[in-house]
Design an enzyme around this catalytic site. Structure first.
Site, PDB file in Angstrom:
ATOM      1  N   SER A  36      -0.330  -5.980   3.189  1.00 41.84           N
ATOM      2  CA  SER A  36      -1.732  -5.570   3.291  1.00 41.84           C
ATOM      3  C   SER A  36      -2.669  -6.771   3.242  1.00 41.84           C
ATOM      4  O   SER A  36      -3.637  -6.855   4.005  1.00 41.84           O
ATOM      5  CB  SER A  36      -2.084  -4.577   2.178  1.00 41.84           C
ATOM      6  OG  SER A  36      -1.871  -5.146   0.901  1.00 41.84           O
ATOM      7  N   ASP A  67      -2.561 -12.662  -3.837  1.00 48.26           N
ATOM      8  CA  ASP A  67      -2.006 -12.332  -2.526  1.00 48.26           C
ATOM      9  C   ASP A  67      -2.878 -12.874  -1.397  1.00 48.26           C
ATOM     10  O   ASP A  67      -2.404 -13.558  -0.482  1.00 48.26           O
ATOM     11  CB  ASP A  67      -1.860 -10.820  -2.377  1.00 48.26           C
ATOM     12  CG  ASP A  67      -0.854 -10.237  -3.351  1.00 48.26           C
ATOM     13  OD1 ASP A  67      -0.200 -11.019  -4.064  1.00 48.26           O
ATOM     14  OD2 ASP A  67      -0.733  -9.000  -3.400  1.00 48.26           O
ATOM     15  N   TYR A 113       0.634   0.766 -11.009  1.00 51.46           N
ATOM     16  CA  TYR A 113       0.002  -0.558 -11.016  1.00 51.46           C
ATOM     17  C   TYR A 113      -1.329  -0.531 -11.764  1.00 51.46           C
ATOM     18  O   TYR A 113      -1.590  -1.360 -12.645  1.00 51.46           O
ATOM     19  CB  TYR A 113      -0.212  -1.022  -9.570  1.00 51.46           C
ATOM     20  CG  TYR A 113      -0.944  -2.335  -9.419  1.00 51.46           C
ATOM     21  CD1 TYR A 113      -0.250  -3.533  -9.325  1.00 51.46           C
ATOM     22  CD2 TYR A 113      -2.339  -2.378  -9.353  1.00 51.46           C
ATOM     23  CE1 TYR A 113      -0.918  -4.736  -9.174  1.00 51.46           C
ATOM     24  CE2 TYR A 113      -3.012  -3.576  -9.207  1.00 51.46           C
ATOM     25  CZ  TYR A 113      -2.296  -4.749  -9.115  1.00 51.46           C
ATOM     26  OH  TYR A 113      -2.966  -5.934  -8.971  1.00 51.46           O
ATOM     27  N   GLY A 146       6.336  -5.589  -1.419  1.00 49.40           N
ATOM     28  CA  GLY A 146       5.903  -6.608  -2.366  1.00 49.40           C
ATOM     29  C   GLY A 146       5.731  -7.980  -1.760  1.00 49.40           C
ATOM     30  O   GLY A 146       5.725  -8.982  -2.479  1.00 49.40           O
ATOM     31  N   LEU A 147       5.569  -8.052  -0.434  1.00 54.21           N
ATOM     32  CA  LEU A 147       5.393  -9.340   0.248  1.00 54.21           C
ATOM     33  C   LEU A 147       3.993  -9.478   0.833  1.00 54.21           C
ATOM     34  O   LEU A 147       3.759 -10.278   1.731  1.00 54.21           O
ATOM     35  CB  LEU A 147       6.447  -9.500   1.346  1.00 54.21           C
ATOM     36  CG  LEU A 147       7.907  -9.472   0.876  1.00 54.21           C
ATOM     37  CD1 LEU A 147       8.851  -9.628   2.061  1.00 54.21           C
ATOM     38  CD2 LEU A 147       8.174 -10.556  -0.160  1.00 54.21           C
ATOM     39  N   SER A 148       3.066  -8.690   0.319  1.00 49.87           N
ATOM     40  CA  SER A 148       1.645  -8.792   0.680  1.00 49.87           C
ATOM     41  C   SER A 148       1.370  -8.479   2.142  1.00 49.87           C
ATOM     42  O   SER A 148       0.582  -9.160   2.803  1.00 49.87           O
ATOM     43  CB  SER A 148       1.094 -10.180   0.328  1.00 49.87           C
ATOM     44  OG  SER A 148       1.161 -10.405  -1.051  1.00 49.87           O
TER      45      SER A 148
END
Length: 487
Positions: free
Chosen positions: A222, A266, A315, A218-220
């Site tokens: 990608s 993001d 999601y 969940g820290l981006s």
């Protein structure tokens, strides 16, 4: 050999090929041709080259297809420069990175692309609402050289793997061997694909990258990869687009190529980060400004180690629920463009037409938008206590209304919020696993980390990873002149 069959031969004659033969002395011979079946027969009969004649019999162990003679010849030259082990890896499908690729000095470009943590505004960026992310000092590091062809060689140091693909194979998500592109490679490949779709010039490159942004947390991670490769291409191809346009390009790439319906937050945060500040972004108007963070606090990110894959998670289901809510609410409020345009009173008055689940999703979005606006004012006034209260409320909404939290995350949040050194803690990212973010007194950060680790282990018998983070600038590219001998 299979390639000697007539139907195969006819099929292969329409393209150019770079090929490798294994000789009787175990060496690899590399060449190019427009008719691979005929050329292999020539080598096997001793009429191909003096080297293969002297070291027969030979066996075809590898070949690639290319659109032009020029590309095939360049690939031949590139392979001939490789070590024996590198050629062996290619021949046997073992695409592992050679240790000498970690010689960073031979690369002309360096790119640093940060991850991001979101303080408030979760799941509202694809609903047109405001968000409050922070670009953090955990990042993707990328080294690259431009190539004068249409081949893209990308190596991941962390996984010790390599993929090579061409513009021709990009659309089908295949590498140059015709194999399905690995999942990790889809993110850089998606940027090239989106650039082509937007009629931007692209050039082949040879790149390696590494990341200390936890994957699937969940820290981006990608988005950091996408923005990093997009910034590289912008530099080497002289794209005339700014950081926000770069982020929009990468959002399109992830939506349409990777298949994840993410919002813009993001990629925007990774591209536009500001030192020691959060970013207020209105995702409808794309207007934004930095919001300074207090100097006496620090961000503590706790990784539950529960990984989630956005493309295969719930999601997209949450996003569809929001779309359904918007469609129904427009029957009563025809002028609204997105869920973020609805205020709490309007949702209360007209939300009775929504199903129970859809109403809960919409209520989270509407309330979260209100929290972001309030949070910005609290930060401007230095009221970190009230800001922390909004973080706690935000987590309760994510847990109970949007239903994207999990027990491990709830335990971490509860532990953090029970500490007198923590102003507020919540789930960050899309949910279904990943990380929490807590705002903690800087001078008490070490004690807080130890408290969180020991408390979580006592309750779950599991370890967690915890990081101190601060806000940093967005993506940047450095160029340096290198000696050709280093290549």
């Amino acid at each position: 050999m299979v390639l000697e069959k007539k139907e195969k031969s006819k099929k292969l004659k329409s393209k150019c090929y770079c090929y490798m033969l294994q000789c009787s002395n175990h060496a690899y011979y590399t060449g190019w041709t427009t008719d691979i079946s005929r050329r292999v027969k020539q080598h096997q009969s001793g009429r191909g080259s003096n080297y293969t004649k002297m070291n027969s019999p030979v066996e075809l162990v590898y070949w690639e297809t290319h659109k032009t003679n020029q590309i095939a010849r360049k690939r031949e030259i590139s392979i001939k420069k490789m070590t024996h082990q590198m050629k062996k890896n290619i021949a046997h499908g073992n695409n592992h990175v050679e240790d000498d690729t970690k010689n960073f000095a031979k690369y002309e470009y360096f790119v640093s692309s940060p991850g991001r943590v979101n303080l408030l505004g979760e799941h509202v960026d694809y609903n047109g609402g405001p968000v409050l992310p922070v670009a953090i000092d955990r990042s993707v590091s990328l080294w690259a050289n431009k190539q004068d062809d249409e081949l893209f060689s990308i190596k991941t140091i962390d996984l010790n793997l390599e993929v090579i693909f061409s513009l021709e194979s990009l659309e089908r998500k295949l590498d140059i061997h015709g194999a399905r592109m690995p999942d990790w490679a889809l993110y850089p490949a998606s940027v090239i694909w989106a650039a082509v779709k937007n009629q931007l010039t692209v050039s082949g490159f040879d790149a390696i990258f590494s990341s200390n942004v936890p994957i699937g947390a969940g820290l981006s991670s990608s988005a950091a990869v996408e923005i990093g490769f997009a910034a590289l291409l912008r530099e080497i191809c002289n794209w005339q687009i700014d950081d926000t346009q770069l982020a929009l390009l990468c959002q399109t790439a992830e939506n349409d190529y990777v298949g994840v319906n993410c919002g813009i937050m993001d990629q925007f945060a990774c591209a536009n980060g500001v030192d020691n500040a959060a970013l207020y972004l209105n995702t409808s108007s794309m207007k934004w400004y930095p919001v300074p963070l207090p100097e006496d606090v620090i961000l503590i990110i706790a990784d539950s180690k529960v990984k989630r894959a956005l493309a295969s998670s719930a999601y997209n289901e949450r996003r569809e629920s929001c779309n359904q809510a918007l469609k129904i609410m427009r029957q009563y409020l025809p002028t609204i463009n997105c869920l973020a345009d609805i205020n709490p009173d309007q949702l209360k008055n007209f939300g009775k037409s929504l199903s129970e689940v859809t109403y809960k999703r919409a209520k989270h979005v509407v309330d979260e938008c209100q929290r972001v606006e309030q949070a910005v004012e609290f930060l401007k006034n230095g009221d970190i206590v009230s800001f922390g209260r909004l973080m706690r409320e935000g987590h309760e909404s994510l847990r109970d209304l949007y239903e994207v939290s999990i027990p491990e995350i709830d335990i971490l949040v509860d532990l953090a919020n029970q500490s007198q050194d923590c102003f507020g803690s919540r789930l960050t990212g899309a949910g279904f696993g990943g990380c929490t973010v807590s705002i903690v007194t800087k001078e008490k950060s070490d004690e807080f980390i130890q408290y969180l680790k020991s408390g979580y282990f006592k309750l779950t018998d599991k370890d967690i990873n915890v990081y101190k983070c601060k806000a940093r600038t967005g993506v940047f590219v450095e160029w340096r002149k290198i000696n050709q001998s280093q290549n």
